[in-house]
Design a protein around this motif. Structure first.
Motif, short mmCIF file in Angstrom:
data_model
loop_
_atom_site.label_atom_id
_atom_site.label_comp_id
_atom_site.label_asym_id
_atom_site.label_seq_id
_atom_site.Cartn_x
_atom_site.Cartn_y
_atom_site.Cartn_z
N ARG A 489 -48.88 3.92 45.44
CA ARG A 489 -48.67 5.36 45.61
C ARG A 489 -47.25 5.79 45.27
NH1 ARG A 489 -52.71 8.00 48.45
NH2 ARG A 489 -54.04 6.75 49.83
N GLU A 490 -46.27 5.03 45.75
CA GLU A 490 -44.87 5.43 45.60
C GLU A 490 -44.29 5.05 44.25
OE1 GLU A 490 -43.59 7.38 47.84
OE2 GLU A 490 -45.48 7.18 48.96
N GLN A 491 -44.98 4.20 43.51
CA GLN A 491 -44.49 3.78 42.20
C GLN A 491 -45.67 3.56 41.25
OE1 GLN A 491 -42.10 0.33 42.95
NE2 GLN A 491 -43.64 -0.70 44.18
N PRO A 492 -46.37 4.64 40.94
CA PRO A 492 -47.58 4.51 40.10
C PRO A 492 -47.26 4.24 38.64
CG PRO A 492 -47.10 6.82 40.49
CD PRO A 492 -46.12 6.03 41.34
N LEU A 515 -43.72 5.02 36.64
CA LEU A 515 -42.73 3.99 36.30
C LEU A 515 -42.41 3.95 34.81
CD1 LEU A 515 -43.82 1.01 38.58
CD2 LEU A 515 -41.79 2.46 38.81
N GLN A 516 -43.18 4.64 34.01
CA GLN A 516 -42.90 4.64 32.57
C GLN A 516 -41.93 5.77 32.18
OE1 GLN A 516 -45.92 3.44 33.77
NE2 GLN A 516 -45.09 1.50 32.99
N ASP A 522 -37.25 4.91 43.48
CA ASP A 522 -36.32 5.92 43.97
C ASP A 522 -36.21 7.09 43.00
OD1 ASP A 522 -35.82 4.38 46.20
OD2 ASP A 522 -34.03 3.42 45.37
N ASP A 523 -36.26 6.80 41.72
CA ASP A 523 -36.17 7.86 40.72
C ASP A 523 -37.42 8.75 40.77
OD1 ASP A 523 -34.87 9.22 38.65
OD2 ASP A 523 -35.95 8.12 37.11
N ILE A 524 -38.57 8.14 41.02
CA ILE A 524 -39.81 8.91 41.16
C ILE A 524 -39.70 9.86 42.35
CG2 ILE A 524 -42.27 8.76 41.73
CD1 ILE A 524 -42.35 6.15 40.13
N ALA A 525 -39.19 9.33 43.47
CA ALA A 525 -39.03 10.16 44.67
C ALA A 525 -38.05 11.31 44.42
CB ALA A 525 -38.55 9.30 45.84
N LYS A 526 -37.01 11.04 43.67
CA LYS A 526 -36.02 12.07 43.34
C LYS A 526 -36.64 13.18 42.50
CE LYS A 526 -31.60 12.66 40.91
NZ LYS A 526 -30.55 11.97 40.11
#
Length: 595
Positions: A489-492, A515-516, A522-526
């Motif tokens: 979920r947090e890093q699909p 992730l691509q 952390d970057d996804i959450a940002k």
């Protein structure tokens, strides 16, 4: 449609047209009678689990266009093997509206869009759909430029809103439609949805989705999901529809009794994107000073929130915060924030209601004084009109109010809470499932492949889980997926395939932030935090950035999508060959019996 055909036949028989000459004086021709019978059907509520004739004709034309597109991609098939592909676009406010533009732009560049038969949306994605379908020939770059351009003039917004205010079923959805159209999409679309019914199949067939608020809260689930197409609108699972021009007209016992003007697309946008219409959504957002003393103030908070949004936008445009600061000072008076509501735990519901309503009257009075003190301007004209005409009505908490075409309908399959209500309350479908899966499951549209563009906030895969649960309740085919995927979920990843078996559709699932196109978790959450659902309209820079993110997703996965389309073709070919073999075996068996 068989039922409709039989009704037409009965009409013809009752008129004994077979025994008359087509051109006798005083008699209608066969063509005229056919049109009259057809018009009569359009003015009644229709019960059907099949596609209407208008959608069938569009699908036929679109499938031929899709066949040409597949051949250009070197995918060999016959017309009967062309897979029904639906582009299923999630909600997510302006994040969904902008991200969708990037995805569609890249699909056009990669010649993928013409492989798509249907396009469905909920919430924010429907805003972009309205802008795209405004013209027969799409211009995605133009829509992007409009979103980055100047806002709609306040006079235009005020004129539209005040004109809608004269309508019998004026609701908060009109206000929300005006705000989102003018501030986010930067255009007020006054087209009627049914105008698209006569267009050629240049683009995918559009399906906009909403839910009925009462059935969502109280059930039954089969009376909740509501779909709108250029030809007809109605309850997906109940199978009751009216022709689109008649949505909003008054019906009784399944018959039209008063035709009303069809709503325009700005009104429709307000209905489809009304995520704030659900009571709990508002209560979760309320500040402490509205909740700490108890009481039912969520309706007033919505009024406050809408005004606050407008004030923030005006301050943003003016480059200062004077209006917001002044409004906050006014709300500090004893009559509002500092005045305790004194709702004791022993107070009866009636006592709480009286105290809350008095607080609301004080609240509106203070806002009226604040508004009168503003400088003369179109902004003041609009806000003062809202405080006078909208805020006193907000206690009814009515969104998406339209006349209920199932009022007093005699069919026993119509739930009682639909039969007895004169109005429906249509609201944001994203509150139930934030992607339009329900409209594309099951045999009616026979979708083989769904390309799901996921722009939702919160938990990735949540819409997938909700759709699966819905399918189980409604006994509709839905592909299985390994629960271990939820750990991502947090890093699909940017692309998932959930392969369907037998009558189940295959789902291609494409999360916006992944992730691509992001560096790590952390970057996804940002990125998610930067592009939250409830915030001021994006700057031109933020729009460009998000459009490019979505383009990259689609560009990176072009070949994977084409591979899945080819597999869908092969799957249809295998099924067709299997059916033919079965028929041949049956024929051979019959020959043996006859010998």
């Amino acid at each position: 449609m068989l039922k409709n055909f039989l009704v037409i036949v009965l009409v013809y028989v009752s008129c004994e047209w077979l025994h008359t000459t087509c051109w006798d004086l005083g008699e209608k021709s066969i063509d005229e009678k056919d049109m009259a019978a057809s018009d009569a059907l359009k003015r009644t509520v229709q019960k059907s689990d099949c596609l209407c004739e208008g959608e069938k004709e569009f699908v036929h034309q679109r499938r031929m266009k899709t066949l040409d597109s597949l051949k250009k991609h070197n995918i060999k098939c016959e017309l009967e093997d062309v897979p029904n592909i639906a582009l299923v676009v999630s909600g997510g406010g302006q994040r969904a509206a902008v991200g969708m533009l990037g995805s569609i732009y890249q699909m056009e560049q990669d010649a993928l869009l013409d492989t798509v038969l249907y396009m469905g949306g909920v919430s924010g994605s429907t805003w972009t759909m309205a802008s795209l379908y405004k013209e027969p020939k799409w211009n995605v770059s133009s829509v992007i430029a409009t979103q980055k351009g100047p806002k709609v003039e306040l006079e235009e917004v005020s004129d539209w809103l005040m004109e809608r205010g004269k309508e019998q079923n004026f609701s908060l959805s009109h206000l929300w439609g005006a705000l989102t159209s003018s501030a986010v999409m930067k255009e007020m679309i006054t087209n009627k949805f049914s105008e698209e019914a006569t267009r050629e199949a240049l683009n995918p067939y559009p399906v906009y989705c909403a839910i009925d608020k009462h059935c969502f809260q109280e059930g039954p689930v089969e009376a909740t999901w509501f779909e709108m197409t250029p030809h007809r609108c109605g309850f997906t699972d109940l199978g009751f529809y009216v022709d689109t021009p008649y949505l909003g007209s008054r019906f009784h016992s399944g018959e039209l009794v008063e035709q009303r003007e069809e709503m325009d697309m700005t009104t429709m946008q307000g209905i489809l994107g009304s995520a704030l219409a659900e009571d709990q959504t508002i209560k979760d957002m309320m500040p402490d000073w509205m909740t700490e003393n108890g009481g039912d103030l969520h309706a007033y908070f919505q009024a406050y929130q809408l005004l606050h949004t407008m004030v923030n936008q005006k301050d943003h445009e003016d480059g200062n915060s004077s209006l917001r600061t002044n409004l906050e000072k006014v709300l500090e008076v004893d009559a509002i924030k500092k005045k305790p509501l004194k709702l004791e735990s022993s107070a009866t519901p009636e006592e709480k209601k009286v105290i809350s309503e008095q607080w609301g009257l004080d609240f509106i009075k203070v806002l009226g004084v604040w508004c009168e003190g503003l400088e003369e301007s179109p902004f003041k004209r609009l806000v003062c009109w809202m405080i006078k005409h909208v805020f006193p009505l907000v206690v009814k908490w009515e969104w998406g109010s339209i006349n209920n075409f199932l009022y007093k309908h005699p069919d026993p399959k119509v739930p009682s809470n639909l039969q007895t209500r004169e109005t429906l309350q249509l609201i944001d479908a994203g509150l139930m499932i934030n992607a339009p899966y329900p409209s594309f499951l099951g045999p009616k549209r026979g979708v083989d492949l769904m390309i799901v563009l996921e722009y939702s906030a919160g938990n990735i895969f949540e819409t997938l889980e909700f759709a699966q649960n819905y399918s189980r309740k409604m006994n509709k085919p839905f592909p299985q997926f390994n629960q271990s995927v939820l750990e991502e979920r947090e890093q699909p990843k940017d692309f998932y395939v959930f392969e369907g078996q037998e009558s189940e559709p295959t789902i291609l699932y494409m999360p916006l932030f992944n992730l691509q196109n992001c560096q790590d978790k952390d970057d996804i959450a940002k990125e998610r935090e930067e592009y939250t659902t409830f915030q001021l309209p994006y700057s031109a820079e933020k729009i460009d950035y998000l459009v490019e993110k979505a383009k990259v997703n689609m560009r990176n996965n072009k070949q994977k999508i084409l591979q899945q389309i080819e597999k869908a073709v092969q799957r249809k070919q295998l099924m067709r060959n299997s059916e033919r073999a079965s028929v041949q075996d049956t024929d051979e068996g019959m020959k043996c019996v006859m010998q």
